[in-house]
Scaffold this motif. Structure first.
Motif, PDB file in Angstrom:
ATOM      1  N   TRP A 216     -17.267 -90.620-124.037  1.00  0.00           N
ATOM      2  CA  TRP A 216     -17.918 -91.779-123.409  1.00  0.00           C
ATOM      3  C   TRP A 216     -17.506 -93.083-124.096  1.00  0.00           C
ATOM      4  N   TYR A 266     -26.217 -90.186-122.562  1.00  0.00           N
ATOM      5  CA  TYR A 266     -24.983 -89.459-122.230  1.00  0.00           C
ATOM      6  C   TYR A 266     -24.987 -88.070-122.881  1.00  0.00           C
ATOM      7  N   LEU A 269     -27.281 -85.739-120.995  1.00  0.00           N
ATOM      8  CA  LEU A 269     -27.206 -85.963-119.552  1.00  0.00           C
ATOM      9  C   LEU A 269     -27.712 -84.807-118.685  1.00  0.00           C
ATOM     10  N   ASN A 270     -27.220 -83.603-118.970  1.00  0.00           N
ATOM     11  CA  ASN A 270     -27.631 -82.493-118.098  1.00  0.00           C
ATOM     12  C   ASN A 270     -29.061 -82.020-118.362  1.00  0.00           C
ATOM     13  N   LEU A 294     -22.499 -96.245-117.796  1.00  0.00           N
ATOM     14  CA  LEU A 294     -22.801 -94.810-117.780  1.00  0.00           C
ATOM     15  C   LEU A 294     -22.805 -94.351-116.331  1.00  0.00           C
ATOM     16  N   ALA A 297     -23.864 -90.880-114.885  1.00  0.00           N
ATOM     17  CA  ALA A 297     -25.261 -90.477-114.728  1.00  0.00           C
ATOM     18  C   ALA A 297     -25.799 -90.899-113.373  1.00  0.00           C
ATOM     19  N   SER A 299     -28.610 -92.502-112.074  1.00  0.00           N
ATOM     20  CA  SER A 299     -29.714 -93.276-112.653  1.00  0.00           C
ATOM     21  C   SER A 299     -30.628 -93.816-111.572  1.00  0.00           C
ATOM     22  N   ASP A 315     -30.814 -87.879-113.359  1.00  0.00           N
ATOM     23  CA  ASP A 315     -30.750 -87.456-114.752  1.00  0.00           C
ATOM     24  C   ASP A 315     -30.986 -88.593-115.745  1.00  0.00           C
ATOM     25  N   PHE A 316     -31.110 -89.813-115.260  1.00  0.00           N
ATOM     26  CA  PHE A 316     -31.468 -90.913-116.159  1.00  0.00           C
ATOM     27  C   PHE A 316     -32.491 -91.790-115.447  1.00  0.00           C
TER      28      PHE A 316
END
Ligand code: ADP
Ligand code: MG
Length: 598
Positions: A216, A266, A269-270, A294, A297, A299, A315-316
């Motif tokens: 990242w 990050y 993330l999963n 990011l 993701a 978001s 996921d965010f």
């Protein structure tokens, strides 16, 4: 450790829970009950004496003693004697008496003599919730090296403290030796950190993560600073454990905490990450940054205006405290930005919301209130701490103290800045006139600025519209007049100057936060501290200090640490012995001796 019932009762009365704390209740004076054959005038002294005569007057008793240790008579005086005192003096009896000895023109006297039995020793006197003699017996019976060492106190330190309670020579409490003073500091901190660490609970984490941030980081348009990397690596190590992390990341305004937030998201993330921010503007800003840096993701932004939708697809999840009133999906990581802006209650609510049974998500708090290194070390007893002590680019801000006579020059400066398309922030101390002492309030001052300048915006702490005012100002304003509300970490990229009226009334940390509003994007910045005080060393020193961590230390030195400790430290306690500005070495030793898990 097990205590007897009697010990427990006394502990409760003294409001303590350990022998180390008992050792910290030091005597306020000593009585030298050793027999001396030399008379020392103006001193509390012991006599071995036979009562020769007793004479009762209206408000006093006069006793003639023959003091065997001095070899002559000495005149005793009791003023306003209590009935029980009378029984101590019977003609012909030989006893030990203790009192203040004085000599005048060859005549020696002993004032308020009292019969004593516990002779031959230097006896401590205590002022505590227990009667002095009860306390003395309690300490003499229980305060042992063994008891202290069993609690984990360093043996040398314990021995040193015991000399205060079991002195072999007369001590002056006004001039304690350096070693004794250090022992007191050490023990005070030891007790405090032990209490903190006893509050630390270990929970299993919901999710471990072993994903590295490096891929990242490579895609970023800039290189992370060394300190950003260190903080991220601390967090990466946290995530690799199956104990849920509890970490505070502290870094000055502009030190790049958002990147640490994004790196953390990050890595998780999963497993899903949730991020809470104190205002809509800030949440929005973080959401935009997440989309930019990011993009892998999925978001979503949640504010009190967003519709209720199923969040488990994302996921965010980024939001304001509106998050607290939503059904949140299971998350491996929970983060709070600008945590010092939230109440404890809100933080606890968030904590509970995402807690799944026995397990907890990793928890990261980000704060822009730099704390002194010493305090950070102490806090590690119950929370891990990462400090980001550098900023990605040097801010160029000139800070100066100004007075009434500089006002014309200030006007000129403001006019020029506005001409160049820059914005100016004026911070006034108070909203209501009734509270004003020597400075104008916002309401009194606004008229002047509104008459002389265009696009002047005004807001304050109680203003319900303040977020909207800030948004409008950021788009088309020249001058913003506000109270310290603008402390919240919003970005105003065109803000070049801040004027703080009545600067001496604010803590250095607050001044630093306000100054941090300008020059966010490398613009040449100015900070003016307007004061009626003719000179202030504190403000002058502030002008020459730019690191928030140095300012936190200055705050400590100027004893304005109340503010500082309140938001961060669990107890906000004021220490009696230890000085957080000076005693880093002792803090280090206590920390080392406690083997706090890192
Ligand atoms: P804060 O610690 O106050 O939250 P931010 O995360 O908002 O600071 O960062 C301030 C600015 O610095 C942002 O514009 C951000 O994009 C930029 N930035 C962050 N890290 C770096 C870096 N390593 N190099 C250059 N710019 C950076
Ligand atoms: Mg920030």
């Amino acid at each position: 450790m097990k205590f007897t019932k009697d010990q427990e009762e006394k502990f409760t009365k003294l409001n303590i829970s350990s022998w180390s704390e008992l050792a910290l209740i030091i005597p306020h004076s000593y009585e030298d009950l050793r027999l001396n054959d030399k008379l020392i005038p103006h001193s509390l002294q012991l006599i071995d004496a036979t009562v020769e005569s007793v004479y009762r007057a209206a408000n006093s008793i006069q006793i003639t003693f023959f003091a065997h240790n001095f070899g002559h008579t000495i005149q005793g005086v009791l003023f306003r004697p209590k009935p029980y005192m009378m029984h101590q003096f019977n003609v012909g009896d030989r006893d030990y008496f203790f009192g203040m000895v004085e000599c005048k023109v060859g005549q020696c006297s002993i004032t308020m003599p009292k019969k004593v039995t516990n002779i031959g020793a230097i006896t401590p006197k205590y002022k505590s919730k227990l009667r002095s003699d009860v306390m003395l017996r309690f300490i003499q019976k229980n305060l042992t090296l063994e008891n202290l060492v069993v609690e984990g106190l360093d043996a040398k330190v314990a021995e040193e403290l015991l000399t205060l309670h079991f002195p072999s020579v007369m001590l002056s409490l006004k001039e304690l030796s350096i070693t004794t003073l250090e022992a007191l500091k050490y023990t005070e901190l030891f007790v405090y950190m032990k209490q903190l660490s006893s509050k630390k609970r270990y929970f299993k984490s919901i999710a471990k993560a072993s994903r590295s941030y490096k891929a990242w980081a490579k895609k970023l348009p800039f290189t992370l600073t060394e300190k950003q990397v260190e903080a991220i690596q601390d967090i990466q190590k946290d995530f690799a454990k199956d104990i849920s992390a509890k970490r505070m990341i502290v870094g000055d305004v502009g030190s790049g905490k958002t990147m640490v937030i994004l790196a953390s998201a990050y890595m998780m993330l999963n497993k899903r990450a949730i991020l809470m921010a104190p205002t809509t503007i800030l949440a929005n800003q973080l959401f935009e940054e997440a989309q930019k840096y990011l993009s892998d993701a999925k978001s979503i932004l949640v504010t009190n205006k967003s519709k209720k939708i199923d969040l488990s697809e994302y996921d965010f999840i980024i939001g304001t405290h509106a998050l607290l009133y939503r059904k949140l999906p299971k998350a491996g990581l929970v983060m709070v930005d600008e945590q010092h802006r939230f109440g404890t209650q809100q933080r606890n609510m968030l904590d509970k919301l995402v807690c799944q049974g026995e397990k907890k998500p990793h928890f990261l708090q980000f704060s822009a209130t730099p704390i002194p290194r010493t305090l950070a070390m102490i806090e590690t007893a119950h929370i891990d701490v990462s400090l980001i002590t550098s900023t990605p680019f040097k801010k160029d801000i000139t800070t100066s103290v100004i007075h009434k006579q500089d006002f014309q020059e200030l006007l000129l400066h403001i006019t020029q800045e506005i001409k160049q398309g820059n914005q100016v922030l004026l911070v006034y101390p108070l909203v209501e006139q009734s509270e004003v002492l020597e400075y104008q309030s916002i309401q009194e001052a606004r008229g002047y600025w509104e008459n002389h300048f265009e696009n002047v915006y005004v807001t304050h702490g109680k203003d319900k519209e303040k977020e909207q005012v800030l948004v409008d100002f950021s788009k088309k304003g020249n001058i913003l007049i506000a109270t310290t509300v603008v402390e919240v970490g919003i970005s105003l990229p065109k803000l070049s100057s801040v004027v703080i009226v009545g600067a001496e009334r604010l803590g250095l940390s607050t001044l630093h936060q306000l100054r941090g509003r300008v020059s966010r994007t490398g613009l040449k910045g100015y900070c003016f501290l307007y004061t009626n005080q003719t000179s202030s060393q504190r403000l002058e020193e502030f002008c020459h200090t730019s690191s928030g961590f140095d300012i936190a230390n200055m705050d400590l030195r100027y004893r304005k640490s109340g503010d500082l400790l309140k938001g961060i430290s669990q107890s906000g306690s004021q220490f009696q012995w230890i000085d957080l500005a000076e005693d880093e070495e002792i803090v280090q030793r206590v920390k080392g001796g406690m083997m706090v898990p890192s």
